[in-house]
Design a protein around this motif. Structure first.
Motif, PDB file in Angstrom:
ATOM      1  N   THR A 184      -5.239   0.920   5.039  1.00 29.32           N
ATOM      2  CA  THR A 184      -4.238   1.940   4.719  1.00 29.32           C
ATOM      3  C   THR A 184      -4.507   2.818   5.940  1.00 29.32           C
ATOM      4  O   THR A 184      -5.279   3.493   6.173  1.00 29.32           O
ATOM      5  CB  THR A 184      -4.440   2.615   3.530  1.00 29.32           C
ATOM      6  N   SER A 202       1.027  -1.112   0.013  1.00 25.68           N
ATOM      7  CA  SER A 202      -0.035   0.040   0.095  1.00 25.68           C
ATOM      8  C   SER A 202       0.896   1.292   0.160  1.00 25.68           C
ATOM      9  O   SER A 202       2.179   1.256   0.027  1.00 25.68           O
ATOM     10  CB  SER A 202      -0.942   0.082   1.367  1.00 25.68           C
ATOM     11  N   CYS A 203       0.300   2.297  -0.073  1.00 23.02           N
ATOM     12  CA  CYS A 203       0.898   3.591  -0.095  1.00 23.02           C
ATOM     13  C   CYS A 203       1.661   3.971   1.211  1.00 23.02           C
ATOM     14  O   CYS A 203       2.524   4.576   1.560  1.00 23.02           O
ATOM     15  CB  CYS A 203       0.350   4.741  -0.314  1.00 23.02           C
ATOM     16  N   HIS A 248       1.748   4.710  -6.473  1.00 23.87           N
ATOM     17  CA  HIS A 248       1.480   5.505  -5.358  1.00 23.87           C
ATOM     18  C   HIS A 248       1.836   6.817  -5.604  1.00 23.87           C
ATOM     19  O   HIS A 248       2.744   7.279  -4.640  1.00 23.87           O
ATOM     20  CB  HIS A 248       1.866   4.971  -3.946  1.00 23.87           C
ATOM     21  N   SER A 255       3.386  10.557  -5.984  1.00 30.43           N
ATOM     22  CA  SER A 255       3.856  11.265  -4.960  1.00 30.43           C
ATOM     23  C   SER A 255       3.609  12.790  -5.423  1.00 30.43           C
ATOM     24  O   SER A 255       4.378  13.636  -4.959  1.00 30.43           O
ATOM     25  CB  SER A 255       5.477  11.086  -4.566  1.00 30.43           C
ATOM     26  N   ASP A 265      -8.965   3.332   4.018  1.00 27.50           N
ATOM     27  CA  ASP A 265      -9.030   2.554   3.193  1.00 27.50           C
ATOM     28  C   ASP A 265      -9.945   1.288   3.403  1.00 27.50           C
ATOM     29  O   ASP A 265      -9.561   0.217   2.694  1.00 27.50           O
ATOM     30  CB  ASP A 265      -7.980   2.007   2.352  1.00 27.50           C
ATOM     31  N   THR A 300       3.269  13.539   3.586  1.00 24.90           N
ATOM     32  CA  THR A 300       4.235  12.302   3.462  1.00 24.90           C
ATOM     33  C   THR A 300       4.890  12.324   4.879  1.00 24.90           C
ATOM     34  O   THR A 300       6.062  13.216   4.969  1.00 24.90           O
ATOM     35  CB  THR A 300       5.211  12.198   2.293  1.00 24.90           C
TER      36      THR A 300
END
Lengths: 332, 332, 332, 332, 332, 332
Positions: free
Chosen positions: D283, A241-242, D183, D185, D309, D240
């Motif tokens: 997630t 997953s991310c 994924h 960015s 998720d 992030t």
């Protein structure tokens, strides 16, 4: 002794197998033990976590080899004993291997052990440091007191080496997952043979990654279970997953004589991280089966799995239901 | 005033130090406060999280500098006050630094502050944006009302700059962890000296990463605690799992006169993410100590640490037990 | 002696400066020596490459410090001497530093030296291993025979530390480029001051990366040249193509009294890899200036640069033309 | 029918909108439903997770299109119906699209659907596999029984395509977030126009990432809500951390006639992962709004969002308060 | 005028096409011009490199649009003219686009142009910055003096947009390669249609990457050449070696009426970097065709390609031989 | 026949070994053939490159197995023959392996072959695709006409498998370099034994990477040469520059009876990329030895190496000088 009353599992009865019936309304082929986790992270005074461990029937109870990471987060394997397979006593000292060759016997680290009764002894395979990198360590014990170390099976890097519980075509047989030096982002299951538990060859691909929960890498879980329908293989798969890896588990049926031939393989997982002890811990979102007990008389299977790289848990299945599940949920 | 009754901590008595006795049966050298977290994420109307913060005795109570990220996830530092060290009031406005040089005084962001009583004032060091990148900001206050900003100690990028509470060999002394521009995947602890709190040099390596919980990077936590056995250094270490960083904490003892010489250093961690408020939050699996109060009379230590980059928590230790632990758990 | 006949360069005449006139039709402000490279990769019996090196007038000729990587590809710096600045003799043994502190004096590796006449001696700065990582080594010599090592200027990691040839506002001044542990993908030029060549502070950003040839990182080249128009700074810049880094060079003019203030800076490069000895070698596509000789009487500048991390080359410019170029090619 | 009694939302009254008043003392403009999640992960016998789904008023109740990942972790979209918008029945079979062109109609996977009443039918847009990669699928239904598939709007890769609920300047209008194959960015929100719901052009940037919670990528959430103050756009943003992506949500107001012009945009988020069902799951740390119901009579807004998720949740806002929030929390 | 004497190329005779016969013994279907490169990197006083450029017959000679990166390494496109197609004059100023919409007309950068005579004018497509990222710019000219800019065809990021020289099924048709923001490591060729050169849709995959020289990404080169056998498509492909990308070129034949259907596609390349001007330069190991002239009377084809992202070169082929090559070297 | 006149090489005389004397003044232990490359990239009509190939004495001349990548950049191995070892004829068709097991015999790709005379036949080892990934293929031939394929030696991924030319301690012995699936950034040399050329075990580390030219990975080159001083092992090493991998070669002396024990190992390389045919080509900066011919009578050694992954070259050494070199240039 009652061999094969259920007739599906090829093996012995295990009347004292840990067990809890499936809850009314549960639609899953595999269900969790209601008192999970069975082994807490701090069972040992020095342990940070106890998980990804392997147990077998032993005497009138059970014995096992446990991955216990200490509070330095160093990875080692320890012997343990239990009367009921649920409450465990684990030695405070890690296994000390007896080994002829000092270069092989020099200990670095060990993790994710499996235990397999084969011929006349309990073989232990584990992820073993050699020259600083992980490969498949091999050893055996008769009594879970003294452990003898053999040659490593393969070149580094390799993980999840799992023996078959009997020779195949006259040779020892092992499944493994070649990998790289880090948090490997690939991994398929291979089959290898050995005439002498020292030299290995005739390597064959068994299964590669596909998609979804098993898209990043896959690896064998418990010792394959011999059934009249084929080798019942419980394995883990990883999805990226991310936010990182998610470890789930599925099932396959392998040909009895040519175990590198997959007859059925579940498209859906049979268990994935959904409970809080699986969702959080040292590595969130991990279920990782390493052992299964089977009662040939009733078809009961008790699966031991690590959760979140932190604790050890138990789940249950009935062999015919599980085989039915893999057959009806296999890619046509 | 009762100096040094316990005789191990070189410093003052602090009778009102926050404290809770260790629970019967607890085998750890450091134990958590039972009412953690002490500062919730939304204490301020604008705060997303309050963590990695520093407190000191002040007047008849306590004062501190807090990292409060707002709901834009912008990082700033705020002054706060408390009677008991547990219940805190934090200003609704971030600290406004008085600074002679507008280029240095121009505010970008600030985080992970430390506070250190040194000579005649409270010095604050923090991770400060300069030219857009993190380095060690330095300032001071007498009263936690007015704050004066000095020159940044080092070139970017650097994090976790922590002053010693007295001069060493006639110079100011600071520990820091040089880093890079992102989520740095390396980091050792260095020692630097300054004659004037402006120019720094004579940089010495103190400790590098080793393995396990401290294999990816390490950084100083609270202001080093002077003891008769050496400087007691609580520091954080990071392990990289397949699902990201795990922040734990350990302890070292540094030579009193040459603090870049490590005498002892714990192989195991003293605290790691295990409670739900440490396992989940804006950054899962983080314990990050930034301050410690000490009562020289009793040897009590109260450690303030951020949990999951979300809330502020408290843990306790007894100095002699902690020193005993580091001595008996140091690599031979 | 003829000071400043050209009046632009603040310094001495250097009648024996290496020189070759610009070819008819050449439209560039900087042109290459027709007999490049001047130092071949195998000048020493043990050398794999000789490049990124620094030279100064010395006696009635020239002396320098050379980066000579040996055939292990280990990086070291060596002293050398030349009558004409073109044909060089380099010692077969690397520089042996005299150093008071054994921890600092312990040699790991050294590369990319600069040499700067300052007050009464030749200072050498270079990329010096400390605790295994690159930072700015500082030392000096009077005679290119005996070399004395001082404290490293900064914490690791840092590269391309370059001294100003006189004190600025009563302090020693150095430019440098903080970096990380590998092939750093970022890098700006900073200015730092020191009262004593040991402790450094008052760090100021000078220039950050922009776009095109200087979009990935930039770093100072030769010792800044004092001119009546400001400090003439030749620097390198890096562009990241799909096939790696490309090192070119440009020019800036810094304020004489506040050298961290950029008055002009070339948008185009002044030299980029275009000749075969720049396009191929141990690192393709590199021009990397590390030194410049200046003749104040004529305004001639001879630039020494490494090519392809393999050989040492020479290029020429005329100071007024170069200053005109930077002024007319600076972003408005 | 009561149009516009509240006068801010341009639309119909929706008296049966799901609703729960804000708790006393809550300082937030958006608050969660106290019985979250409203759709559990295992509502379907085959579902691993149900999240990032879209609902609209339909008949005297509600209908929707749901992302249900099965236990293979395969992503598909399903139709569902509800009387109260809280308790949902979802078809056991995924939507079967009627499509003229077999190449477009060939199903790979589908996820993150949006539903938009436009002119005379319910348009569905979703992340649709074409040639193996994600782009914006477009289709419609009149009755949530039969679904017709049109051409994909854009070239792969694209995600989060969201239609405006009426034509703008005589053209259909869609927001989307071009992305890459993994994924991603990065990610900004763009506006595109179409005369025929088949060919798209006149692409305009609407909003790019900024900092903090919206520094990595941003994407549209629910269908924009027409208000007298502009289009009310709820969108997600990603930060992030060292342990992966964190998905929060914010609000913007777009110009009614030129919706690619942003008038206001929240600097803080309006909701971020803070509850256990948002912090842990397949997630961790995701809130992801995909639909909003509006009652023009009262100004009530019910926001449907996916959590971790894994499950579907509900949150509430009052339109005037939300518009006030975005106006007073926009970067000056 | 001699239409179609060779009968394979559907188009006009071009008697003055640049040409050089194949050397005796050459076994390749495409051969290089012996005086390559035809455009040196420094043709303009400001140019660093001139490559990846497009030419067409114009008047009694030729005209083209050239990618000229200046010495800042900024990317722009320039008009040029030639009598013989070999010796070129390029304007010293970049193309100034006339554009109705200031947001679209605002210039960022432009590169890799293609020129296509379509109906009544010369269309130019190029990689155009919008909102800072590359997408397909579209414009036209009648005279290579005045250039009119239209809307960008697609959302960013996209590169290598190439128009077909006539409408297909009544619509304009374009090939393109969607990409990401950096040195994209993937890329397939897609087909899109437009009724008005403004809105684009009905996107279809044409070709994906395979293996070897075309394993990383592929993209269209020159305007497709209409032949009686189908559209002759010259395209580039990229292989990723351990030292970066290698750009080669191949050929495909597309169905005349449904050009997204590939009839033949070369398994081997037709040209790869082998000459020194292709092996070294700003980007080593690049051949990148952007234009082809065709003489329908003789079947001669002159291919213009960029070499090493530095210079412009010429290669030749004979249409029947090339079609024979693609037919006999296509994967069965 | 003259065995061992030179007495250092244990083997046969080879009077027709290709040879060229060292040039006066050359200080290197290994020197290049003046007419390099000996095999051009386009020797075959279909070949893109011919390199990393292996030759042995055969009949009154020489035979070999060549890596010939075709113009699809597909990797295959071909048999070739030569009278003088310099001018080669290579079959136009790749080697067709005779194999009992169709799963093993199914051809994917093959590269970097070695040939070793062992007992009674020529064994060929190469990098062989199994299940899509590289491992060590094993086969043999008596006549370079018919080739028989055996089981792959190891699990994927592995490269550079090289047999010893006689059994060691009664077992076949092979060196190899376990790797990962891409352009592996690590790699050490391991030793493995086999009783039957099918099953392999007793794996031992021989050499790990160190620093400089051999810091990223190392791998065996030619078949080890038996000498009175030990096994003379020529191996390659890789350094990672900012612009990619650089492949050089060095020498080690291994214990005759326990070849996993390294007695000496060169700190400097013996050859590195310095000639244009090594600096540029499909992979710049590669020298990669795969074979060596030895004349026991004179001590002459002829080394065959691939250059730039494009062509095949020749270099020479004298055994005593080479052994002297490794002894005097080994880390103390």
């Amino acid at each position: 002794m009652n061999h094969n009353r259920n007739k599906t599992i090829v093996g012995k009865a295990l009347p004292n197998i840990p067990w809890e019936d499936k809850l009314e309304g549960c639609r899953d082929a595999v269900w969790r033990y209601s008192s999970n986790p069975i082994v807490p992270r701090d069972l040992l005074s020095t342990s940070n976590s106890i998980f990804n461990s392997a147990v077998v029937p032993f005497g009138d109870g059970f014995a096992g080899v446990f991955r216990c990471d200490d509070k330095a987060r160093h990875m080692d394997i320890y012997a343990g004993r239990s009367k009921d397979g649920i409450t465990w006593e684990i030695d405070e000292e890690r296994i000390q291997w007896v080994c002829d060759d000092p270069e092989i016997g020099q200990w670095g680290y060990g993790y994710d052990p499996r235990v397999c009764w084969l011929e006349d002894r309990y073989y232990v395979t584990w992820c073993n440091a050699y020259a600083g990198w992980p490969t498949i360590g091999v050893g055996y014990t008769y009594d879970f007191e003294t452990f003898y170390q053999l040659e490593n099976a393969f070149l580094p890097c390799n993980r999840n080496g799992v023996l078959f519980p009997r020779k195949i075509n006259g040779k020892y047989a092992m499944l493994s997952r070649p990998s790289d030096r880090g948090h490997t982002s690939f991994g398929d299951i291979y089959y290898s043979e050995s005439p002498d538990m020292c030299h290995w060859g005739r390597h064959r691909i068994v299964m590669a990654t596909t998609s979804g929960w098993q898209s990043t890498k896959i690896g064998t879980g418990p010792t394959p279970i011999e059934t009249t329908e084929g080798w019942l293989l419980i394995y883990h798969g990883v999805l990226t997953s991310c936010n990182g890896f998610v470890y789930s588990a599925g099932v396959a049926l392998l040909d009895l004589d040519r175990p590198w031939k997959v007859m059925y393989r579940t498209v859906p997982y049979i268990i994935s991280p959904q409970e809080s002890y699986e969702l959080t811990g040292d590595t969130p979102n991990v279920v990782f089966p390493c052992a299964a007990l089977c009662d040939a008389a009733t078809g009961r299977i008790a699966i031991y799995y690590g959760a979140a790289d932190t604790v050890t848990c138990l789940a249950f299945a009935q062999v015919d239901e599980l085989i039915g599940f893999v057959k009806s949920n296999s890619r046509a």
